[in-house]
Design a protein around this motif. Sequence first.
Motif, PDB file in Angstrom:
ATOM      1  N   ALA A 140       0.661  -1.457  -0.239  1.00  0.00           N
ATOM      2  CA  ALA A 140       0.107   0.018   0.201  1.00  0.00           C
ATOM      3  C   ALA A 140       0.767   1.201  -0.037  1.00  0.00           C
ATOM      4  O   ALA A 140       0.051   2.339  -0.412  1.00  0.00           O
ATOM      5  CB  ALA A 140      -0.780   0.038   0.929  1.00  0.00           C
ATOM      6  N   HIS A 141       1.849   0.989   0.400  1.00  0.00           N
ATOM      7  CA  HIS A 141       2.836   2.196   0.182  1.00  0.00           C
ATOM      8  C   HIS A 141       3.968   2.160  -0.732  1.00  0.00           C
ATOM      9  O   HIS A 141       5.059   3.178  -0.771  1.00  0.00           O
ATOM     10  CB  HIS A 141       4.119   2.133   1.837  1.00  0.00           C
ATOM     11  CG  HIS A 141       3.357   2.787   2.928  1.00  0.00           C
ATOM     12  ND1 HIS A 141       3.004   4.065   3.497  1.00  0.00           N
ATOM     13  CD2 HIS A 141       2.473   2.304   3.802  1.00  0.00           C
ATOM     14  CE1 HIS A 141       2.268   4.128   4.369  1.00  0.00           C
ATOM     15  NE2 HIS A 141       2.643   2.697   4.774  1.00  0.00           N
ATOM     16  N   GLY A 142       3.867   1.662  -1.740  1.00  0.00           N
ATOM     17  CA  GLY A 142       3.682   1.445  -3.378  1.00  0.00           C
ATOM     18  C   GLY A 142       5.493   1.011  -2.613  1.00  0.00           C
ATOM     19  O   GLY A 142       6.329   0.265  -4.170  1.00  0.00           O
ATOM     20  N   TYR A 143       5.784  -0.334  -2.097  1.00  0.00           N
ATOM     21  CA  TYR A 143       7.064  -1.505  -2.188  1.00  0.00           C
ATOM     22  C   TYR A 143       6.339  -2.622  -3.426  1.00  0.00           C
ATOM     23  O   TYR A 143       4.890  -2.882  -3.143  1.00  0.00           O
ATOM     24  CB  TYR A 143       6.879  -1.981  -0.629  1.00  0.00           C
ATOM     25  CG  TYR A 143       7.767  -0.839   0.241  1.00  0.00           C
ATOM     26  CD1 TYR A 143       9.069  -0.883   1.369  1.00  0.00           C
ATOM     27  CD2 TYR A 143       7.601   0.367   0.553  1.00  0.00           C
ATOM     28  CE1 TYR A 143      10.002  -0.521   1.207  1.00  0.00           C
ATOM     29  CE2 TYR A 143       8.165   1.378   1.319  1.00  0.00           C
ATOM     30  CZ  TYR A 143       9.284   0.660   1.767  1.00  0.00           C
ATOM     31  OH  TYR A 143      10.177   2.101   2.422  1.00  0.00           O
ATOM     32  N   GLN A 144       8.021  -3.384  -3.582  1.00  0.00           N
ATOM     33  CA  GLN A 144       7.723  -4.730  -3.403  1.00  0.00           C
ATOM     34  C   GLN A 144       7.839  -5.309  -2.806  1.00  0.00           C
ATOM     35  O   GLN A 144       8.819  -5.280  -2.061  1.00  0.00           O
ATOM     36  CB  GLN A 144       8.411  -4.796  -5.068  1.00  0.00           C
ATOM     37  CG  GLN A 144       8.151  -3.726  -6.512  1.00  0.00           C
ATOM     38  CD  GLN A 144       8.620  -3.991  -7.585  1.00  0.00           C
ATOM     39  OE1 GLN A 144       9.983  -3.581  -7.118  1.00  0.00           O
ATOM     40  NE2 GLN A 144       7.933  -4.833  -8.547  1.00  0.00           N
ATOM     41  N   THR A 145       7.192  -6.830  -2.390  1.00  0.00           N
ATOM     42  CA  THR A 145       7.613  -7.581  -1.198  1.00  0.00           C
ATOM     43  C   THR A 145       8.196  -9.144  -2.188  1.00  0.00           C
ATOM     44  O   THR A 145       7.763  -9.724  -2.732  1.00  0.00           O
ATOM     45  CB  THR A 145       6.560  -7.895  -0.203  1.00  0.00           C
ATOM     46  OG1 THR A 145       6.252  -8.271  -0.908  1.00  0.00           O
ATOM     47  CG2 THR A 145       6.529  -6.220   0.494  1.00  0.00           C
ATOM     48  N   GLN A 146       9.300  -9.380  -1.209  1.00  0.00           N
ATOM     49  CA  GLN A 146       9.645 -10.689  -1.834  1.00  0.00           C
ATOM     50  C   GLN A 146       9.747 -11.600  -0.346  1.00  0.00           C
ATOM     51  O   GLN A 146      10.536 -11.351   0.689  1.00  0.00           O
ATOM     52  CB  GLN A 146      11.023 -10.921  -2.223  1.00  0.00           C
ATOM     53  CG  GLN A 146      12.300  -9.698  -2.184  1.00  0.00           C
ATOM     54  CD  GLN A 146      13.815  -9.968  -2.778  1.00  0.00           C
ATOM     55  OE1 GLN A 146      13.478  -9.695  -4.013  1.00  0.00           O
ATOM     56  NE2 GLN A 146      14.553 -10.662  -2.135  1.00  0.00           N
ATOM     57  N   MET A 147      10.202 -12.844  -0.289  1.00  0.00           N
ATOM     58  CA  MET A 147      10.274 -14.349   0.243  1.00  0.00           C
ATOM     59  C   MET A 147      11.038 -15.407   0.317  1.00  0.00           C
ATOM     60  O   MET A 147      10.569 -15.472  -1.081  1.00  0.00           O
ATOM     61  CB  MET A 147       9.146 -13.884   1.556  1.00  0.00           C
ATOM     62  CG  MET A 147       9.456 -14.775   2.719  1.00  0.00           C
ATOM     63  SD  MET A 147       8.131 -15.637   3.556  1.00  0.00           S
ATOM     64  CE  MET A 147       7.856 -14.567   4.550  1.00  0.00           C
TER      65      MET A 147
END
Length: 413
Positions: A140-147
């Motif tokens: 929602a803050h414009g981030y991309q995410t990975q795990m």
Amino acid sequence: IYTGGKGTTQNFKRTDYKFFNSEELKQQLNKTEDEAYKYPYVSQFSENTPNGRNLVIILVEALSYAYIDGLSGSDYKVTPFLDELSKKAEVYDNFYAVAQRSNLGVQASLFGIPPLESVGYIGGGLELSRLTKIGNIAQAHGYQTQMLQSSKRDSIRLDSIANYAGFQQYLGRSDIPITRTDYPDPDGAQFGWDYEMLMKTLELANEKTKPFISFSFTGTTHMPYVETPKHLQVYPYGQDTFTDFLNTVRYTDESLKAFFAEASKQDWYENTTFMILADHTLFKTKTPGLESAFHIPLWIYRPGQNIPPKRHKILASQLDILPTAFDLLGFNDEFASVGRSLYRERKPYSIVVKGDLLGAFTNSGSFLIAGDKIISESESVDFIENQAPKYAEQLKLEFQLSQQAVLNNTWVK
């Protein structure tokens, strides 16, 4: 289906914490029982402003504080990179795992929840309740995410946990090809190779076009201990289980060194906060006791932010990771965690759970609660008779509020 089944099973085996009745709760909190169980740990840093920094969290399998020479003063000679990092980073010397299993370390670190009776665990029923989902909030803050994890994709059900928490990309062992040629047995690492997983973490980070959050879980230091590359064997392989473990620590330390060496060349590096911690300690130690059972390291490294290195002595635990991440990223959204940001007012104890026993570390000593008894290794009569019982009452209140908030689905709004 799996999560629903686990949740139903938990309901049949329900064990509620009933340390305080409704009248006692009202005396302590000045609230009715229903009010007390509604969002007891919801918090918000409303004055924060999102800063667009990246966050890289690396969770290291079974890395006890005792085996880091630069922190504990030991002489195992297996952590030269982490010893050097300790001179540049913020180090938390009194940092503790909440429990002794990997999935509970993930649960505490990502969701701010200690092990609780009758609510399941993350990956095993706890997802039936609303929890803080850092990945969704970051997006929602414009981030991309990975795990990523070095083990199989479904190990500790981390694949489903990643999806639940809002991580857009997820990779496990089958997604990460082996690239090194110096492994004595390339297929022998039952829980995967950390070097390849960390290099894949870097590769995915380099592909990001927006700020990112990355969570990586290592596995090579998990038993059974694989033979590591010959030049990284500090001790002869195959003669002692403990020294075989230490050799894997040396390998993971070298893998972290390689990761940071390459990361430092990237444009995103100086705008990134790195957090390195363990999921739990090594189970079998030379010096058994509460300290060796839970004491793990935490490094927070912010290379481009002019943060001076410091050895922090405050009490802290994995439960503090989620609120600290919100603080470091400048997020001003609501979240729920039993822990608190490491940069704000602290609690006087750190929660631990050993089997069915609740416990805590304090500045004066540590203890476990066994029924109506306090079990402590402290030699201080004042701590055992006066201080520990007061902390125990606070601890019981925290667990009762936490359990009921999760059961009532009032953990977050």
